[in-house]
Write an enzyme that holds these catalytic residues in place. Sequence first.
Site, mmCIF file in Angstrom:
data_model
loop_
_atom_site.group_PDB
_atom_site.id
_atom_site.type_symbol
_atom_site.label_atom_id
_atom_site.label_comp_id
_atom_site.label_asym_id
_atom_site.label_seq_id
_atom_site.Cartn_x
_atom_site.Cartn_y
_atom_site.Cartn_z
ATOM 1 N N SER A 137 50.172 47.765 34.424
ATOM 2 C CA SER A 137 48.722 47.629 34.320
ATOM 3 C C SER A 137 48.099 49.023 34.385
ATOM 4 O O SER A 137 48.387 49.789 35.305
ATOM 5 C CB SER A 137 48.221 46.774 35.495
ATOM 6 O OG SER A 137 46.822 46.759 35.520
ATOM 7 N N LYS A 163 49.041 46.302 30.126
ATOM 8 C CA LYS A 163 47.763 45.606 30.367
ATOM 9 C C LYS A 163 46.669 46.654 30.452
ATOM 10 O O LYS A 163 46.770 47.619 31.207
ATOM 11 C CB LYS A 163 47.881 44.814 31.669
ATOM 12 C CG LYS A 163 46.591 44.327 32.269
ATOM 13 C CD LYS A 163 46.877 43.222 33.286
ATOM 14 C CE LYS A 163 46.071 43.358 34.549
ATOM 15 N NZ LYS A 163 46.358 42.296 35.513
ATOM 16 N N LYS A 165 42.476 47.507 30.879
ATOM 17 C CA LYS A 165 41.201 46.998 31.390
ATOM 18 C C LYS A 165 40.142 47.131 30.299
ATOM 19 O O LYS A 165 40.062 48.183 29.637
ATOM 20 C CB LYS A 165 40.770 47.814 32.605
ATOM 21 C CG LYS A 165 41.728 47.700 33.780
ATOM 22 C CD LYS A 165 41.564 46.359 34.472
ATOM 23 C CE LYS A 165 42.523 46.236 35.648
ATOM 24 N NZ LYS A 165 42.501 44.894 36.229
ATOM 25 N N ASP A 190 42.492 42.882 30.338
ATOM 26 C CA ASP A 190 41.972 42.264 31.560
ATOM 27 C C ASP A 190 40.522 42.704 31.751
ATOM 28 O O ASP A 190 40.229 43.901 31.817
ATOM 29 C CB ASP A 190 42.822 42.701 32.762
ATOM 30 C CG ASP A 190 42.384 42.035 34.073
ATOM 31 O OD1 ASP A 190 41.509 41.148 34.031
ATOM 32 O OD2 ASP A 190 42.934 42.399 35.130
ATOM 33 N N GLU A 215 42.714 38.364 30.067
ATOM 34 C CA GLU A 215 42.674 37.910 31.456
ATOM 35 C C GLU A 215 41.244 37.924 31.982
ATOM 36 O O GLU A 215 40.526 38.921 31.833
ATOM 37 C CB GLU A 215 43.565 38.847 32.282
ATOM 38 C CG GLU A 215 43.739 38.430 33.721
ATOM 39 C CD GLU A 215 44.756 39.313 34.437
ATOM 40 O OE1 GLU A 215 45.785 39.676 33.824
ATOM 41 O OE2 GLU A 215 44.525 39.662 35.593
ATOM 42 N N ASP A 240 42.758 34.804 36.442
ATOM 43 C CA ASP A 240 43.204 35.560 37.611
ATOM 44 C C ASP A 240 42.252 35.221 38.771
ATOM 45 O O ASP A 240 42.537 34.341 39.586
ATOM 46 C CB ASP A 240 43.208 37.066 37.259
ATOM 47 C CG ASP A 240 43.523 37.991 38.415
ATOM 48 O OD1 ASP A 240 43.746 37.499 39.530
ATOM 49 O OD2 ASP A 240 43.543 39.228 38.221
ATOM 50 N N LYS A 264 49.196 35.443 41.698
ATOM 51 C CA LYS A 264 49.305 36.480 42.727
ATOM 52 C C LYS A 264 49.516 35.731 44.027
ATOM 53 O O LYS A 264 48.639 34.947 44.435
ATOM 54 C CB LYS A 264 48.046 37.342 42.798
ATOM 55 C CG LYS A 264 47.851 38.227 41.573
ATOM 56 C CD LYS A 264 46.659 39.147 41.702
ATOM 57 C CE LYS A 264 46.458 39.957 40.426
ATOM 58 N NZ LYS A 264 45.208 40.724 40.408
ATOM 59 N N GLY A 292 49.783 41.673 40.135
ATOM 60 C CA GLY A 292 50.020 42.615 41.237
ATOM 61 C C GLY A 292 48.711 43.040 41.870
ATOM 62 O O GLY A 292 47.628 42.815 41.315
HETATM 63 O O1 LIG Z 1 49.971 46.937 39.041
HETATM 64 C C1 LIG Z 1 49.390 46.093 39.726
HETATM 65 O O2 LIG Z 1 49.675 45.866 40.908
HETATM 66 C C2 LIG Z 1 48.277 45.329 39.075
HETATM 67 C C3 LIG Z 1 47.034 46.105 39.110
HETATM 68 C C4 LIG Z 1 45.882 45.312 38.540
HETATM 69 O O3 LIG Z 1 45.790 45.220 37.347
HETATM 70 C C5 LIG Z 1 44.953 44.709 39.415
HETATM 71 C C6 LIG Z 1 45.066 44.801 40.764
HETATM 72 C C7 LIG Z 1 44.033 44.357 41.593
HETATM 73 C C8 LIG Z 1 42.875 43.937 41.078
HETATM 74 C C9 LIG Z 1 42.597 44.124 39.682
HETATM 75 O O4 LIG Z 1 42.015 45.318 39.378
HETATM 76 C C10 LIG Z 1 43.814 44.028 38.821
HETATM 77 C C11 LIG Z 1 43.896 42.679 38.246
HETATM 78 O O5 LIG Z 1 42.824 42.146 38.001
HETATM 79 O O6 LIG Z 1 44.961 42.121 37.999
HETATM 80 MG MG LIG Z 2 43.178 40.667 36.658
#
Ligand SMILES: O=C(O)CCC(=O)C1=CC=C[C@@H](O)[C@@H]1C(=O)O
Ligand SMILES: [Mg+2]
Length: 371
Positions: A137, A163, A165, A190, A215, A240, A264, A292
């Site tokens: 991500s 992934k 943003k 996402d 997402e 999510d 998660k 994550g």
């Molecule tokens: O690599 C990871 O642990 C995932 C990171 C990640 O994309 C996210 C972590 C926590 C909150 C969000 O910003 C985002 C998500 O939305 O999934």
């Molecule tokens: Mg997310």
Amino acid sequence: MILIKQVILHRLNMELKQPFTTNLASFRNKDFFIIEVVDESGERGFGETASFPTPWYTEETVETNKHVLEAFLIPLVLDVPLDHPDQVAAKFEVVRRNNMAKAALEGAIWDVFAKKQGIPLATALGGTKKAVDVGVSIGIQPSMNELFDTIAYHVEEGYKRVKLKIKPGFDVEMLAAVRRAFPTVPIMADANSAYRLHDLPRLKELDAFNLQMIEQPLGHDDFIDHATLQSQLDTPICLDESIHTFSDVRTALTLGSCSIINMKVARVGGITEAKKIHDYCKSNDVPVWCGGMLEAGIGRAHSIALATLPQFRLPGDTSASNRYFDKDIIEPKVTLENGQVVIPDRPGIGYEIDWRALENYRIEKSVIGKS
Ligand SMILES: O=C(O)CCC(=O)C1=CC=C[C@@H](O)[C@@H]1C(=O)O
Ligand SMILES: [Mg+2]
């Protein structure tokens, strides 16, 4: 039988290798708790809290985790005999939500349970895979050049999916440029709830980029507009932030709000609830993948064990230890082999605490109960 005699909260502060930025928040550090539980036999299990310092992602924070754990959750399991860790979720029902606090303590108890049986946590959960596929991500980058470099770097490392943003104004043009530069890389987007249904025309344009999924495009508490949006989009929607319980998943799938679930373990309150959601998705043929929370090694290990269940059909955000941290708190480190993490064949979560590293990051320690 498990009898927890002591719980130790280690509060750590770990610097991230790069700041992680979404449309709602930006982090340079990871502030969280490692929860250590000690059973009467001396067996130790570990869990990790996933909340952020501010309540932007869910309502929980690092401080509320501490309060809820110390005042309510720990007393529900300390000196209370348990036949199986599945009973923990039932005991926690008297506390509404606070899922990340619950998941961390429940996860530590699952670790003790698997260690006492002498089996990997993955096996205790009914996991079947020997290795899990992993994606990465990428937060919002300061420039397009840095975004391209970051994607290229992680693709080179072997990650099986990227992934990205997105937010209004940083979506169609950005994804078009990324697609031109990386025509074959599996990509998903996402939005962390950055859009509303009136953005439908713009979101429809995203269908052109062959995304694996989008997402959480709409509100964090929305199911109805997501269902309308999904009926208009070819790209699968994945939820999510909307998913906190088994009941949320049932609502989402019944209404058609999404076609994929981001699991998660922290957000759904623990492994027992996660397994229930997994089994429901399996019987409805809905793919699940493991999200994550920028976890350190202990949280990462729990997610990896969970992702060995069969319905985890897409690469997870369970990237390697070196994704976020120069030095993780576990040994061995989580590493990537051909885009996969190999499941450790050791009892419990399969990774040991690197105590030197942990003590180096520790800013607070509290001990509840007697060993
Ligand atoms: O690599 C990871 O642990 C995932 C990171 C990640 O994309 C996210 C972590 C926590 C909150 C969000 O910003 C985002 C998500 O939305 O999934
Ligand atoms: Mg997310």
